[in-house]
Design a protein around this motif. Structure first.
Motif, PDB file in Angstrom:
ATOM      1  N   LYS A  84     -16.937 -14.617 -19.108  1.00  0.00           N
ATOM      2  CA  LYS A  84     -15.939 -13.569 -18.862  1.00  0.00           C
ATOM      3  C   LYS A  84     -14.542 -14.076 -19.211  1.00  0.00           C
ATOM      4  O   LYS A  84     -13.767 -13.388 -19.883  1.00  0.00           O
ATOM      5  CB  LYS A  84     -15.985 -13.123 -17.400  1.00  0.00           C
ATOM      6  CG  LYS A  84     -14.895 -12.116 -17.036  1.00  0.00           C
ATOM      7  CD  LYS A  84     -14.970 -11.713 -15.583  1.00  0.00           C
ATOM      8  CE  LYS A  84     -14.413 -12.821 -14.716  1.00  0.00           C
ATOM      9  NZ  LYS A  84     -14.230 -12.449 -13.311  1.00  0.00           N
TER      10      LYS A  84
ATOM     11  N   GLU B  97     -16.023  -4.823 -14.463  1.00  0.00           N
ATOM     12  CA  GLU B  97     -17.347  -5.377 -14.227  1.00  0.00           C
ATOM     13  C   GLU B  97     -18.282  -4.312 -13.678  1.00  0.00           C
ATOM     14  O   GLU B  97     -17.844  -3.353 -13.045  1.00  0.00           O
ATOM     15  CB  GLU B  97     -17.246  -6.547 -13.252  1.00  0.00           C
ATOM     16  CG  GLU B  97     -16.369  -7.669 -13.794  1.00  0.00           C
ATOM     17  CD  GLU B  97     -16.243  -8.843 -12.844  1.00  0.00           C
ATOM     18  OE1 GLU B  97     -17.170  -9.085 -12.047  1.00  0.00           O
ATOM     19  OE2 GLU B  97     -15.204  -9.516 -12.902  1.00  0.00           O
TER      20      GLU B  97
ATOM     21  N   ASN C  29     -24.895 -12.933 -13.540  1.00  0.00           N
ATOM     22  CA  ASN C  29     -23.744 -13.342 -12.732  1.00  0.00           C
ATOM     23  C   ASN C  29     -24.076 -14.458 -11.740  1.00  0.00           C
ATOM     24  O   ASN C  29     -23.176 -15.027 -11.136  1.00  0.00           O
ATOM     25  CB  ASN C  29     -23.103 -12.151 -12.021  1.00  0.00           C
ATOM     26  CG  ASN C  29     -24.024 -11.481 -11.038  1.00  0.00           C
ATOM     27  OD1 ASN C  29     -25.232 -11.706 -11.037  1.00  0.00           O
ATOM     28  ND2 ASN C  29     -23.455 -10.637 -10.196  1.00  0.00           N
TER      29      ASN C  29
END
Length: 182
Positions: free
Chosen positions: A103, A121, A62
């Protein structure tokens, strides 16, 4: 409640979405180590790798950055000219952050495939491996964990059993690529 968990691959192949469609909740795993030479920043199609270059360093997915996302993306569209119309649908999602890019592409494709699975998530934790997966399953109230075939090699099934979470494995799927389906 069936839950499956996967890292956000870059334009995943079709079995990724088949697995998603078989679950009630799909957890995107972003708080884990980026896998060099994996599928988070590239996909194999038409006998070639199609890659968005990434920054160096061992950081979570991320936080990983694409170096030249627009330039690399335009190169991919040129190489896969036959699929340009499909690929151009992803133009709005190409940005510097690998996780956000992937994503948003995953969500776009799942919508096109009419997959209604809830996408959520993960979150940061010190837990690793099976313990982490179990914690995520419990957090999202799983009764069943849908695992990929490759996880047979590393999952500790006894730990899932102790937590009363059934583990089922995704059936081997054809290696068809998502772009061929779209």
């Amino acid at each position: 409640m069936i839950i499956t968990i996967h890292q956000p691959n870059f334009i995943p192949w079709y079995p990724f979405f088949q697995k998603m469609a078989q679950a009630d909740v799909f957890i995107l795993l972003g708080h884990c180590q980026f896998e060099k030479n994996g599928y988070q920043n590239r996909f194999f199609f038409n006998e070639m790798w199609n890659t968005l270059s990434v920054s160096k360093g061992k950081i979570p997915i991320n936080e990983k950055k694409y170096l030249n996302p627009i330039f690399d993306w335009n190169k991919i569209k040129k190489k896969l000219f036959k699929y340009r119309n499909i690929l151009e649908e992803f133009d709005p999602y190409i940005e510097n952050n690998l996780y956000k890019t992937n994503k948003n592409i995953i969500k776009h494709i799942s919508n096109k495939l009419n997959i209604n699975t809830k996408i959520v998530e993960d979150f940061n934790t010190e837990l690793r491996s099976t313990e982490r997966l179990i914690m995520l399953c419990k957090h999202y109230n799983a009764t069943t964990y849908l695992a990929g075939q490759g996880s047979k090699e590393y999952l500790n099934l006894e730990l899932f059993k102790k937590e009363n979470i059934e583990v089922i494995f995704q059936q081997d799927m054809n290696t068809i690529h998502t772009l061929e389906v779209l």
